[in-house]
Motif scaffolding. Structure first.
Motif, PDB file in Angstrom:
ATOM      1  N   ALA A   1       0.863  -1.180   0.000  1.00 26.75           N
ATOM      2  CA  ALA A   1       0.000   0.000   0.000  1.00 26.75           C
ATOM      3  C   ALA A   1       0.897   1.226   0.000  1.00 26.75           C
ATOM      4  N   LEU A   2       0.272   2.379  -0.200  1.00 28.43           N
ATOM      5  CA  LEU A   2       1.025   3.634  -0.188  1.00 28.43           C
ATOM      6  C   LEU A   2       0.392   4.588   0.813  1.00 28.43           C
ATOM      7  N   GLU A   3       1.236   5.209   1.634  1.00 30.76           N
ATOM      8  CA  GLU A   3       0.744   6.254   2.538  1.00 30.76           C
ATOM      9  C   GLU A   3       1.200   7.589   1.959  1.00 30.76           C
ATOM     10  N   LEU A   4       0.252   8.496   1.821  1.00 30.25           N
ATOM     11  CA  LEU A   4       0.559   9.794   1.242  1.00 30.25           C
ATOM     12  C   LEU A   4       0.476  10.833   2.345  1.00 30.25           C
ATOM     13  N   ASN A   5       1.598  11.466   2.633  1.00 32.40           N
ATOM     14  CA  ASN A   5       1.609  12.469   3.697  1.00 32.40           C
ATOM     15  C   ASN A   5       1.589  13.854   3.065  1.00 32.40           C
ATOM     16  N   MET A   6       0.442  14.515   3.182  1.00 32.46           N
ATOM     17  CA  MET A   6       0.325  15.870   2.616  1.00 32.46           C
ATOM     18  C   MET A   6       0.694  16.860   3.720  1.00 32.46           C
ATOM     19  N   TYR A   7       1.971  17.022   3.925  1.00 33.94           N
ATOM     20  CA  TYR A   7       2.481  17.841   5.038  1.00 33.94           C
ATOM     21  C   TYR A   7       2.708  19.254   4.522  1.00 33.94           C
ATOM     22  N   GLU A   8       1.780  20.123   4.844  1.00 36.74           N
ATOM     23  CA  GLU A   8       1.879  21.486   4.323  1.00 36.74           C
ATOM     24  C   GLU A   8       1.609  22.492   5.434  1.00 36.74           C
ATOM     25  N   ILE A   9       2.442  23.503   5.507  1.00 35.34           N
ATOM     26  CA  ILE A   9       2.171  24.610   6.435  1.00 35.34           C
ATOM     27  C   ILE A   9       1.459  25.683   5.607  1.00 35.34           C
ATOM     28  N   ALA A  10       0.196  25.890   5.884  1.00 37.34           N
ATOM     29  CA  ALA A  10      -0.612  26.788   5.051  1.00 37.34           C
ATOM     30  C   ALA A  10      -0.413  28.232   5.501  1.00 37.34           C
ATOM     31  N   ALA A  11       0.734  28.792   5.149  1.00 32.61           N
ATOM     32  CA  ALA A  11       1.085  30.120   5.666  1.00 32.61           C
ATOM     33  C   ALA A  11       0.856  31.229   4.640  1.00 32.61           C
TER      34      ALA A  11
ATOM     35  N   PRO B   1      -4.342  17.986  11.744  1.00 32.70           N
ATOM     36  CA  PRO B   1      -5.659  18.316  12.320  1.00 32.70           C
ATOM     37  C   PRO B   1      -6.096  19.748  12.008  1.00 32.70           C
ATOM     38  N   TYR B   2      -5.225  20.527  11.345  1.00 27.04           N
ATOM     39  CA  TYR B   2      -5.502  21.962  11.229  1.00 27.04           C
ATOM     40  C   TYR B   2      -6.377  22.302  10.034  1.00 27.04           C
ATOM     41  N   PHE B   3      -7.601  21.793  10.061  1.00 26.14           N
ATOM     42  CA  PHE B   3      -8.609  22.169   9.075  1.00 26.14           C
ATOM     43  C   PHE B   3      -9.788  22.760   9.841  1.00 26.14           C
ATOM     44  N   THR B   4     -10.489  23.672   9.221  1.00 23.60           N
ATOM     45  CA  THR B   4     -11.649  24.248   9.902  1.00 23.60           C
ATOM     46  C   THR B   4     -12.690  23.163  10.165  1.00 23.60           C
ATOM     47  N   ALA B   5     -12.920  22.323   9.165  1.00 15.47           N
ATOM     48  CA  ALA B   5     -13.969  21.310   9.290  1.00 15.47           C
ATOM     49  C   ALA B   5     -13.368  19.954   8.922  1.00 15.47           C
ATOM     50  N   PHE B   6     -12.682  19.352   9.882  1.00 14.45           N
ATOM     51  CA  PHE B   6     -11.942  18.140   9.552  1.00 14.45           C
ATOM     52  C   PHE B   6     -12.862  17.006   9.085  1.00 14.45           C
ATOM     53  N   ALA B   7     -14.062  16.906   9.685  1.00 12.48           N
ATOM     54  CA  ALA B   7     -14.970  15.824   9.298  1.00 12.48           C
ATOM     55  C   ALA B   7     -15.335  15.943   7.811  1.00 12.48           C
ATOM     56  N   HIS B   8     -15.484  17.161   7.342  1.00 15.51           N
ATOM     57  CA  HIS B   8     -15.812  17.373   5.928  1.00 15.51           C
ATOM     58  C   HIS B   8     -14.624  16.992   5.035  1.00 15.51           C
ATOM     59  N   VAL B   9     -13.433  17.340   5.474  1.00 15.97           N
ATOM     60  CA  VAL B   9     -12.226  16.957   4.716  1.00 15.97           C
ATOM     61  C   VAL B   9     -12.164  15.429   4.604  1.00 15.97           C
ATOM     62  N   ALA B  10     -12.417  14.773   5.741  1.00 19.10           N
ATOM     63  CA  ALA B  10     -12.367  13.306   5.749  1.00 19.10           C
ATOM     64  C   ALA B  10     -13.409  12.735   4.796  1.00 19.10           C
ATOM     65  N   ARG B  11     -14.582  13.331   4.797  1.00 22.12           N
ATOM     66  CA  ARG B  11     -15.618  12.808   3.901  1.00 22.12           C
ATOM     67  C   ARG B  11     -15.235  13.005   2.431  1.00 22.12           C
ATOM     68  N   GLN B  12     -14.658  14.173   2.127  1.00 24.18           N
ATOM     69  CA  GLN B  12     -14.247  14.425   0.737  1.00 24.18           C
ATOM     70  C   GLN B  12     -13.221  13.388   0.280  1.00 24.18           C
ATOM     71  N   LEU B  13     -12.288  13.054   1.174  1.00 18.97           N
ATOM     72  CA  LEU B  13     -11.257  12.075   0.803  1.00 18.97           C
ATOM     73  C   LEU B  13     -11.860  10.675   0.700  1.00 18.97           C
ATOM     74  N   ASP B  14     -12.841  10.424   1.540  1.00 19.37           N
ATOM     75  CA  ASP B  14     -13.546   9.147   1.483  1.00 19.37           C
ATOM     76  C   ASP B  14     -14.263   9.025   0.133  1.00 19.37           C
ATOM     77  N   GLU B  15     -14.895  10.111  -0.274  1.00 17.17           N
ATOM     78  CA  GLU B  15     -15.596  10.096  -1.569  1.00 17.17           C
ATOM     79  C   GLU B  15     -14.615   9.992  -2.732  1.00 17.17           C
ATOM     80  N   ALA B  16     -13.385  10.474  -2.504  1.00 19.40           N
ATOM     81  CA  ALA B  16     -12.343  10.339  -3.543  1.00 19.40           C
ATOM     82  C   ALA B  16     -11.731   8.932  -3.517  1.00 19.40           C
ATOM     83  N   ARG B  17     -12.282   8.066  -2.670  1.00 20.17           N
ATOM     84  CA  ARG B  17     -11.919   6.645  -2.560  1.00 20.17           C
ATOM     85  C   ARG B  17     -10.560   6.414  -1.888  1.00 20.17           C
ATOM     86  N   ALA B  18     -10.173   7.328  -0.988  1.00 20.49           N
ATOM     87  CA  ALA B  18      -8.987   7.033  -0.163  1.00 20.49           C
ATOM     88  C   ALA B  18      -9.296   5.762   0.630  1.00 20.49           C
TER      89      ALA B  18
END
Ligand code: FMN
Length: 333
Positions: free
Chosen positions: A130-140, A174-191
């Motif tokens: 499997a592949l783990e994708l780490n989207m490590y970004e400082i949104a500055a 964890p630094y998203f305004t609406a983490f549950a929504h982010v998770a759902r979007q990724l779920d819908e993208a078939r992560a």
């Protein structure tokens, strides 16, 4: 007792996994993890900057011949400062796969969805399970909106899922305004999995030299509660597997992670501190606890404590918990 666990569609003997790190930096260390009882291994990351540097001589589109970028480029590691170059990383995947029988997960770490991702196919061909994708970004960047950042991450997942024939997990902050929504979007993208959460290594200020001091600090279980809350909030709400990473210092923390709903528990700091045999300690601690509660399978444990998150109005319950918690200050000794 049945500790067998499914993660990203892979069958693991139990939920305790070596997280992305130098823990499996060479064959000897990878074998030690397997002997020490790890149920799977996530290899350390191959970084976007390494790949673009090799392929184009650039990091994040910065031209090394352009004087405007000289000091910024100097802040990045050079091509030879990384543990393994991309070719050696692929070779490492191949060799670790041959050396151990437990699943091996490759890791890519970056911020954009550009051509560097082609290497994901080669990681799959090298034998990664499997592949783990780490989207490590400082949104500055004040011009970069939350929506744009979320779309970028989602687009990367869509692209990887359209090209890869192995499961893809996404490691997030964890630094998203609406983490549950982010998770759902990724779920819908078939992560296939969500890995919760990245730790941010924030540089401290050294008062003697009055400079910043970049240093990896190992975690403590003070970091666990944020993860427990979000694993519990997502359990049953997304199809993706859930991995907890961050702050699991011993068996009790591992059991809490599973009670909150984690499919697997990734560990790095505790294994760096205690050695690879710590996976056996984790497993034994879980078995002992399950025995005292007369539980025969991990499914009887997983997701059974919902931290007030199972309700349709989890946000309101969390707010209620917050208000109660603040009132409990009187109980502090
Ligand atoms: C020395 C070290 C190296 C790490 N390297 C990586 C890496 O290459 N890729 C990655 O996604 N995470 C990396 N991490 C983060 C870990 O995978 C993990 O998410 C983090 O340490 C929290 O887990 P812990 O509390 O069990 O240490 C690294 C952590 C440490 C301590």
């Amino acid at each position: 007792m049945n500790l067998s666990t499914t993660y990203l569609g892979l069958t693991l003997a139990h939920p305790f996994v070596a997280g992305a790190s130098p823990l499996a930096r060479d064959l000897d260390h990878a074998k030690r993890l397997e002997d020490g009882g790890a149920a799977a291994i996530v290899l350390h990351s191959l970084f976007e900057e390494q790949i673009t540097l090799r392929d184009t001589g650039r990091v994040h589109q910065m031209d090394p011949d352009d004087a405007r970028f000289t000091s910024m480029l100097a802040a990045y590691p050079g091509e030879h400062d990384y543990a393994l170059d991309p070719d050696r990383y692929l070779d490492h995947v191949r060799r670790v796969k041959e050396a151990v029988t437990i699943p091996v997960i490759g890791s890519l770490n970056g911020v954009t969805g550009q051509s560097w991702l082609k290497i994901s196919t080669e990681i799959a061909q090298a034998g990664a399970d499997a592949l783990e994708l780490n989207m490590y970004e400082i949104a500055a960047d004040p011009a970069d909106s939350g929506a744009a950042i979320e779309r970028r991450i989602r687009d990367v997942v869509v692209e990887l899922k359209s090209t890869l024939n192995i499961p893809v997990a996404v490691k997030l902050s964890p630094y998203f305004t609406a983490f549950a929504h982010v998770a759902r979007q990724l779920d819908e993208a078939r992560a296939d999995g969500l890995v919760i959460f990245n730790r941010f290594y924030q540089p401290d200020i050294d008062l003697a030299t009055v400079t910043t001091s970049p240093r990896v600090e190992l975690s403590t279980n003070a970091e666990l509660l944020l993860r427990l809350r979000w694993i519990a909030a997502l359990r049953g709400r997304v199809k993706a597997s859930l991995a907890l990473t961050g702050g699991v210092a011993g068996p009790e923390d591992g059991i809490k992670a599973i009670l909150a709903g984690a499919d697997v528990v990734q560990m790095v700091s505790a294994v760096l501190r205690n050695g690879p045999g710590f996976f056996k300690v984790m497993r034994k601690g879980l078995v002992t606890w399950m025995k005292t509660r007369q539980l025969a399978s991990i499914e009887q444990v997983r997701g059974t404590v919902r931290l007030g998150a199972a309700s349709d109005d989890a946000g309101s319950l969390a707010r209620a918990g917050y208000l109660r918690t603040l009132q409990s200050w009187r109980d502090i000794d």
